[in-house]
Design a protein around this motif. Sequence first.
Motif, PDB file in Angstrom:
ATOM      1  N   GLN A  14       0.841  -1.195   0.000  1.00  0.00           N
ATOM      2  CA  GLN A  14       0.000   0.000   0.000  1.00  0.00           C
ATOM      3  C   GLN A  14       0.877   1.246   0.000  1.00  0.00           C
ATOM      4  N   PRO A  15       0.586   2.216  -0.855  1.00  0.00           N
ATOM      5  CA  PRO A  15       1.358   3.457  -0.843  1.00  0.00           C
ATOM      6  C   PRO A  15       1.173   4.192   0.493  1.00  0.00           C
ATOM      7  N   VAL A  16       2.258   4.727   1.003  1.00  0.00           N
ATOM      8  CA  VAL A  16       2.237   5.534   2.223  1.00  0.00           C
ATOM      9  C   VAL A  16       2.639   6.946   1.822  1.00  0.00           C
ATOM     10  N   SER A  17       1.765   7.911   2.089  1.00  0.00           N
ATOM     11  CA  SER A  17       2.053   9.297   1.742  1.00  0.00           C
ATOM     12  C   SER A  17       3.225   9.815   2.565  1.00  0.00           C
ATOM     13  N   ILE A  18       4.210  10.375   1.877  1.00  0.00           N
ATOM     14  CA  ILE A  18       5.366  10.969   2.538  1.00  0.00           C
ATOM     15  C   ILE A  18       5.225  12.489   2.550  1.00  0.00           C
ATOM     16  N   GLY A  19       4.654  13.056   1.509  1.00  0.00           N
ATOM     17  CA  GLY A  19       4.491  14.501   1.454  1.00  0.00           C
ATOM     18  C   GLY A  19       3.787  14.928   0.191  1.00  0.00           C
ATOM     19  N   SER A  20       3.478  16.214   0.145  1.00  0.00           N
ATOM     20  CA  SER A  20       2.871  16.794  -1.052  1.00  0.00           C
ATOM     21  C   SER A  20       3.091  18.295  -1.032  1.00  0.00           C
ATOM     22  N   MET A  21       2.931  18.904  -2.172  1.00  0.00           N
ATOM     23  CA  MET A  21       3.016  20.356  -2.287  1.00  0.00           C
ATOM     24  C   MET A  21       2.099  20.806  -3.409  1.00  0.00           C
ATOM     25  N   THR A  22       1.640  22.031  -3.281  1.00  0.00           N
ATOM     26  CA  THR A  22       0.813  22.656  -4.301  1.00  0.00           C
ATOM     27  C   THR A  22       1.550  23.889  -4.784  1.00  0.00           C
ATOM     28  N   LEU A  23       1.657  24.031  -6.083  1.00  0.00           N
ATOM     29  CA  LEU A  23       2.464  25.083  -6.693  1.00  0.00           C
ATOM     30  C   LEU A  23       1.655  25.904  -7.680  1.00  0.00           C
ATOM     31  N   GLU A  28       8.940  29.757 -11.680  1.00  0.00           N
ATOM     32  CA  GLU A  28       9.639  29.723 -10.388  1.00  0.00           C
ATOM     33  C   GLU A  28       9.244  28.510  -9.553  1.00  0.00           C
ATOM     34  N   SER A  29       8.126  27.920  -9.843  1.00  0.00           N
ATOM     35  CA  SER A  29       7.664  26.752  -9.083  1.00  0.00           C
ATOM     36  C   SER A  29       8.537  25.524  -9.306  1.00  0.00           C
ATOM     37  N   VAL A  30       9.255  25.474 -10.412  1.00  0.00           N
ATOM     38  CA  VAL A  30      10.113  24.318 -10.682  1.00  0.00           C
ATOM     39  C   VAL A  30      11.236  24.255  -9.641  1.00  0.00           C
ATOM     40  N   SER A  31      11.905  25.361  -9.413  1.00  0.00           N
ATOM     41  CA  SER A  31      12.979  25.359  -8.408  1.00  0.00           C
ATOM     42  C   SER A  31      12.404  25.197  -7.005  1.00  0.00           C
ATOM     43  N   ARG A  32      11.246  25.746  -6.767  1.00  0.00           N
ATOM     44  CA  ARG A  32      10.588  25.574  -5.456  1.00  0.00           C
ATOM     45  C   ARG A  32      10.278  24.099  -5.210  1.00  0.00           C
ATOM     46  N   ALA A  33       9.799  23.392  -6.215  1.00  0.00           N
ATOM     47  CA  ALA A  33       9.501  21.960  -6.078  1.00  0.00           C
ATOM     48  C   ALA A  33      10.769  21.191  -5.728  1.00  0.00           C
ATOM     49  N   ARG A  34      11.878  21.515  -6.392  1.00  0.00           N
ATOM     50  CA  ARG A  34      13.147  20.830  -6.090  1.00  0.00           C
ATOM     51  C   ARG A  34      13.588  21.093  -4.650  1.00  0.00           C
ATOM     52  N   ARG A  35      13.532  22.364  -4.243  1.00  0.00           N
ATOM     53  CA  ARG A  35      13.953  22.717  -2.875  1.00  0.00           C
ATOM     54  C   ARG A  35      13.125  22.009  -1.826  1.00  0.00           C
ATOM     55  N   TRP A  36      11.793  22.025  -1.978  1.00  0.00           N
ATOM     56  CA  TRP A  36      10.921  21.428  -0.967  1.00  0.00           C
ATOM     57  C   TRP A  36      11.034  19.908  -0.943  1.00  0.00           C
ATOM     58  N   PHE A  37      11.152  19.307  -2.107  1.00  0.00           N
ATOM     59  CA  PHE A  37      11.312  17.853  -2.136  1.00  0.00           C
ATOM     60  C   PHE A  37      12.600  17.466  -1.402  1.00  0.00           C
ATOM     61  N   ARG A  38      13.696  18.154  -1.704  1.00  0.00           N
ATOM     62  CA  ARG A  38      14.966  17.855  -1.031  1.00  0.00           C
ATOM     63  C   ARG A  38      14.831  18.067   0.479  1.00  0.00           C
ATOM     64  N   LYS A  39      14.221  19.165   0.879  1.00  0.00           N
ATOM     65  CA  LYS A  39      14.074  19.469   2.306  1.00  0.00           C
ATOM     66  C   LYS A  39      13.293  18.372   3.031  1.00  0.00           C
ATOM     67  N   PHE A  40      12.197  17.929   2.434  1.00  0.00           N
ATOM     68  CA  PHE A  40      11.356  16.926   3.094  1.00  0.00           C
ATOM     69  C   PHE A  40      11.933  15.520   3.002  1.00  0.00           C
ATOM     70  N   MET A  41      12.713  15.239   1.976  1.00  0.00           N
ATOM     71  CA  MET A  41      13.224  13.881   1.794  1.00  0.00           C
ATOM     72  C   MET A  41      14.594  13.655   2.409  1.00  0.00           C
ATOM     73  N   ASP A  42      15.382  14.691   2.645  1.00  0.00           N
ATOM     74  CA  ASP A  42      16.717  14.516   3.231  1.00  0.00           C
ATOM     75  C   ASP A  42      16.717  13.669   4.497  1.00  0.00           C
ATOM     76  N   PRO A  43      15.769  13.860   5.423  1.00  0.00           N
ATOM     77  CA  PRO A  43      15.801  13.040   6.640  1.00  0.00           C
ATOM     78  C   PRO A  43      15.603  11.540   6.388  1.00  0.00           C
ATOM     79  N   TYR A  44      15.063  11.165   5.244  1.00  0.00           N
ATOM     80  CA  TYR A  44      14.813   9.755   4.951  1.00  0.00           C
ATOM     81  C   TYR A  44      16.056   9.021   4.454  1.00  0.00           C
ATOM     82  N   GLU A  45      17.110   9.754   4.131  1.00  0.00           N
ATOM     83  CA  GLU A  45      18.345   9.138   3.647  1.00  0.00           C
ATOM     84  C   GLU A  45      18.053   8.089   2.565  1.00  0.00           C
TER      85      GLU A  45
END
Length: 147
Positions: A14-23, A28-45
Amino acid sequence: MSDAAGGRWTAGDQPVSIGSMTLYPVPESVSRARRWFRKFMDPYELNCSMDECLVMISELVTNAILYGEAEEPWRVRVDWWRVGESLRVDVHNPGFPAQVRMRCAAADEAHGRGLCLVNALADSWSAGPSRFGGTMVSFLVDGAWKP
């Protein structure tokens, strides 16, 4: 493996939601998507290439902005999921699913390589109707999490 016909993955998990964003549908949203994805996913290593994930997100968000269509104000939505040991990223826009296609751009063309890059980097990808209406394009990276 790619699935441009709009199929869905059936990994058994079953898919487990890790995060989402609305842009907003602006460049400018392309770089914002990259920044937020990296920020939220870094702790998951993640056990996969963050840079490759960011390239694929950039390409799909760019396509969502370029090809989304609506008569009223709209947004691009990005969701990311853990599916077993895999990472799935979904990008939604109000465009038409039938218009999603991978093309082979000529060497002198500045655009037209987004889905080719996703196809080369992802273990699989899919395009079809979004649960929000419009289009969803997704990619899957196997082995993103250690077992």
